[in-house]
Design a protein around this motif. Structure first.
Motif, short mmCIF file in Angstrom:
data_model
loop_
_atom_site.label_atom_id
_atom_site.label_comp_id
_atom_site.label_asym_id
_atom_site.label_seq_id
_atom_site.Cartn_x
_atom_site.Cartn_y
_atom_site.Cartn_z
N LEU A 151 31.71 30.13 26.90
CA LEU A 151 31.80 30.78 28.21
C LEU A 151 31.88 29.75 29.33
CD1 LEU A 151 29.24 33.66 27.56
CD2 LEU A 151 31.73 33.85 27.74
N HIS A 152 31.17 28.65 29.19
CA HIS A 152 31.27 27.60 30.21
C HIS A 152 32.58 26.82 30.11
CE1 HIS A 152 27.05 28.58 30.86
NE2 HIS A 152 27.23 28.07 32.06
N TYR A 153 33.16 26.79 28.95
CA TYR A 153 34.51 26.24 28.77
C TYR A 153 35.49 27.04 29.63
CZ TYR A 153 38.17 24.04 25.76
OH TYR A 153 39.22 23.31 25.24
N PHE A 154 35.36 28.36 29.57
CA PHE A 154 36.17 29.25 30.40
C PHE A 154 35.91 29.00 31.89
CE2 PHE A 154 35.99 33.57 32.52
CZ PHE A 154 37.37 33.74 32.66
N PHE A 162 41.91 27.42 38.19
CA PHE A 162 43.02 28.34 38.48
C PHE A 162 42.64 29.61 39.24
CE2 PHE A 162 44.23 26.04 34.55
CZ PHE A 162 45.37 25.42 35.02
N TYR A 163 41.38 30.01 39.21
CA TYR A 163 41.00 31.27 39.84
C TYR A 163 40.89 31.09 41.35
CZ TYR A 163 38.31 35.50 40.88
OH TYR A 163 37.87 36.69 41.40
N LYS A 164 41.51 31.99 42.10
CA LYS A 164 41.59 31.83 43.56
C LYS A 164 40.47 32.56 44.31
CE LYS A 164 46.60 31.15 43.53
NZ LYS A 164 46.72 31.16 42.06
N GLY A 165 39.76 33.43 43.62
CA GLY A 165 38.67 34.15 44.27
C GLY A 165 37.38 33.35 44.28
N GLU A 166 36.36 33.95 44.83
CA GLU A 166 35.05 33.30 44.91
C GLU A 166 34.34 33.41 43.56
OE1 GLU A 166 30.92 33.48 47.56
OE2 GLU A 166 32.33 35.17 47.55
N VAL A 167 33.73 32.31 43.13
CA VAL A 167 32.92 32.30 41.92
C VAL A 167 31.49 31.96 42.32
CG1 VAL A 167 32.51 31.23 39.68
CG2 VAL A 167 34.86 31.61 40.46
N VAL A 168 30.61 32.94 42.23
CA VAL A 168 29.19 32.72 42.53
C VAL A 168 28.50 32.36 41.21
CG1 VAL A 168 27.07 33.70 43.45
CG2 VAL A 168 29.29 34.35 44.45
N GLN A 169 28.11 31.11 41.09
CA GLN A 169 27.60 30.59 39.82
C GLN A 169 26.47 31.44 39.26
OE1 GLN A 169 28.85 27.60 38.50
NE2 GLN A 169 27.50 27.44 36.74
N GLU A 171 25.75 34.57 39.67
CA GLU A 171 26.20 35.88 39.20
C GLU A 171 26.98 35.75 37.89
OE1 GLU A 171 28.39 37.74 42.32
OE2 GLU A 171 26.66 37.86 43.67
N VAL A 172 27.80 34.71 37.79
CA VAL A 172 28.54 34.48 36.55
C VAL A 172 27.56 34.17 35.41
CG1 VAL A 172 30.17 32.93 35.39
CG2 VAL A 172 30.66 33.74 37.70
N GLU A 173 26.57 33.34 35.70
CA GLU A 173 25.57 33.00 34.67
C GLU A 173 24.82 34.25 34.21
OE1 GLU A 173 25.16 30.22 33.17
OE2 GLU A 173 26.21 28.76 34.43
N ARG A 174 24.52 35.14 35.14
CA ARG A 174 23.83 36.39 34.76
C ARG A 174 24.69 37.19 33.79
NH1 ARG A 174 23.51 41.49 34.72
NH2 ARG A 174 25.69 41.59 35.37
N ASP A 175 25.98 37.28 34.08
CA ASP A 175 26.88 38.02 33.19
C ASP A 175 27.03 37.32 31.83
OD1 ASP A 175 27.22 39.78 35.25
OD2 ASP A 175 29.41 39.68 35.27
N PRO A 320 29.47 42.99 35.52
CA PRO A 320 30.26 43.40 36.68
C PRO A 320 30.98 42.24 37.38
CG PRO A 320 27.91 43.48 37.16
CD PRO A 320 28.04 43.28 35.69
N THR A 321 30.38 41.07 37.43
CA THR A 321 31.03 39.94 38.09
C THR A 321 32.24 39.47 37.30
OG1 THR A 321 28.96 39.22 39.13
CG2 THR A 321 30.71 37.58 38.93
N LEU A 322 32.08 39.36 36.00
CA LEU A 322 33.23 38.98 35.16
C LEU A 322 34.32 40.04 35.23
CD1 LEU A 322 31.51 37.46 32.00
CD2 LEU A 322 32.86 36.25 33.72
N HIS A 323 33.92 41.29 35.29
CA HIS A 323 34.90 42.38 35.41
C HIS A 323 35.74 42.20 36.68
CE1 HIS A 323 35.75 46.95 35.86
NE2 HIS A 323 36.67 46.38 35.11
N ARG A 324 35.08 41.87 37.77
CA ARG A 324 35.80 41.64 39.03
C ARG A 324 36.73 40.43 38.92
NH1 ARG A 324 34.59 38.05 42.62
NH2 ARG A 324 32.41 37.85 41.98
N ILE A 325 36.26 39.38 38.27
CA ILE A 325 37.09 38.18 38.07
C ILE A 325 38.30 38.50 37.21
CG2 ILE A 325 37.13 35.92 36.92
CD1 ILE A 325 34.22 35.55 37.96
N TYR A 326 38.09 39.26 36.13
CA TYR A 326 39.22 39.65 35.27
C TYR A 326 40.28 40.39 36.08
CZ TYR A 326 35.93 38.95 31.34
OH TYR A 326 35.02 38.44 30.44
N GLU A 327 39.83 41.30 36.94
CA GLU A 327 40.78 42.08 37.74
C GLU A 327 41.56 41.18 38.69
OE1 GLU A 327 38.13 45.07 39.35
OE2 GLU A 327 38.93 46.57 37.95
#
Length: 342
Positions: A151-154, A162-169, A171-175, A320-327
């Motif tokens: 997951l941290h590789y990702f 490559f991701y252009k949106g905000e990544v809140v560490q 929240e991602v760690e929680r997911d 939910p955070t990963l879901h938003r990132i996927y979208e």
């Protein structure tokens, strides 16, 4: 190269007529086809001692079990070389592409994939029951540590690049933790091949043979099924994927007791973690290793991600955070364009 020639001479008491390099995979191993008389063998040069040991020991075990893997002819693991059976030119992926561009997604392709998925329990259950996991060279089990690494590789190799949106560490760690906790509920007593995909299956005289299982470890059944079915550039039709799941479940229940509902409860979680590992690999190999062609897989992986989003999977409620990132990823036209340009 000299150490490969020395092992060959020691084994066959002749000099090779010719040695040609073969296109490698994502690893740093060097692969050669060695010609002598009317014969060929495959020569491997790898500088990771533990990886070489894992491949040779797993191969010898599988060979004793009668599985379709290359025979090891000779080894000099201290010098990082070994000779193995030549299974020919055709990976499942190349074989399929050749037919597909001419005739479409034919019954011949479908039947081959059925053979491959129905053979998988031989590794996971039959041979897996007696394998010596002390030879695992990365992790002994696909557990919290392995999952966290993937997951941290990702996160580090794909999202942060490559991701252009905000990544809140946080929240991602929680997911990440929520997904890992969920997947750890599943039984992990089987052999997990780790990279069970179309480039690691060779087609020889119309029969599938299997390679590149050296990263194997204990794990859940679903992971390898996910790896084959959601292999990005293979681009299997979704209805056929679901048919193959049914084929697999029928076959695996001949050698183990697997509850279909429980299998499917966790299946798409394993699809997601496999896809995230693959996205990380595409980023790492294309950017760090300068193997740009790996980015060609990204548009196909995004298409697979869209299929999962369209399914509105229950697991998305956990992440939910990963879901938003996927979208956000599936809507990023630049990622598709970059993949098509490679």
């Amino acid at each position: 190269m000299e150490r490969l020639k020395q092992l060959f001479y020691k084994t066959y008491d002749v000099e090779p007529d010719k040695i040609i390099p073969l296109k490698g995979d994502g690893s740093d191993r060097k692969i050669y086809r060695v010609f002598f008389d009317a014969h060929t063998v495959i020569g491997i040069i790898g500088n990771d001692f533990d990886e070489n040991v894992a491949f040779v020991e797993f191969t010898n075990h599988f060979h004793r079990q009668g599985l379709r893997v290359p025979e090891i002819y000779a080894e000099d693991l201290e010098n990082g070389v070994y000779l193995e059976e030549d299974l020919g030119e055709w990976t499942l992926f190349d074989w399929m592409c050749e037919i597909r561009k001419r005739d479409g997604f034919t019954d011949e392709i479908r039947n081959m994939y059925r053979q491959v998925i129905e053979y998988l329990p031989n590794f996971q259950v039959k041979a897996g029951a007696g394998i010596d996991y002390t030879f695992c060279y990365q992790h002994v089990i696909f557990g919290r540590h392995s999952m966290n690494w993937d997951l941290h590789y990702f996160l580090n190799r794909f999202l942060e690049v490559f991701y252009k949106g905000e990544v809140v560490q946080s929240e991602v760690e929680r997911d990440f933790n929520a997904l890992i906790d969920f997947l750890l509920e599943e039984d992990r007593k089987y052999f997990l091949y780790r990279d069970f995909q179309s480039r690691n299956v060779m087609i020889k005289e119309g029969v599938p043979y299997f390679i590149d299982y050296q990263s194997g470890r204990k794990g859940a059944l679903q992971y390898d099924v996910a790896s084959l079915l959601f292999d990005a550039k293979a681009n299997l039709p979704q209805d056929f994927r679901e048919e193959l799941i049914a084929n697999y479940l029928e076959k695996v229940n001949e050698v183990a007791s697997v509850n279909e509902n429980r299998f499917m409860r966790y299946f798409y979680g394993f699809v997601l973690i496999r896809m995230m590992q693959a996205f990380g690999a595409y980023g790492y190999l294309s950017v760090v290793k300068k193997k740009k062609h790996f980015f060609k897989s990204v548009p196909f992986a995004l298409k697979n991600l869209q299929i999962l989003l369209d399914k509105n999977l229950e697991i998305f409620n956990l992440i939910p955070t990963l879901h938003r990132i996927y979208e956000g990823l599936v809507k990023d036209e630049e990622l598709y364009r970059m993949g098509e340009e490679q």
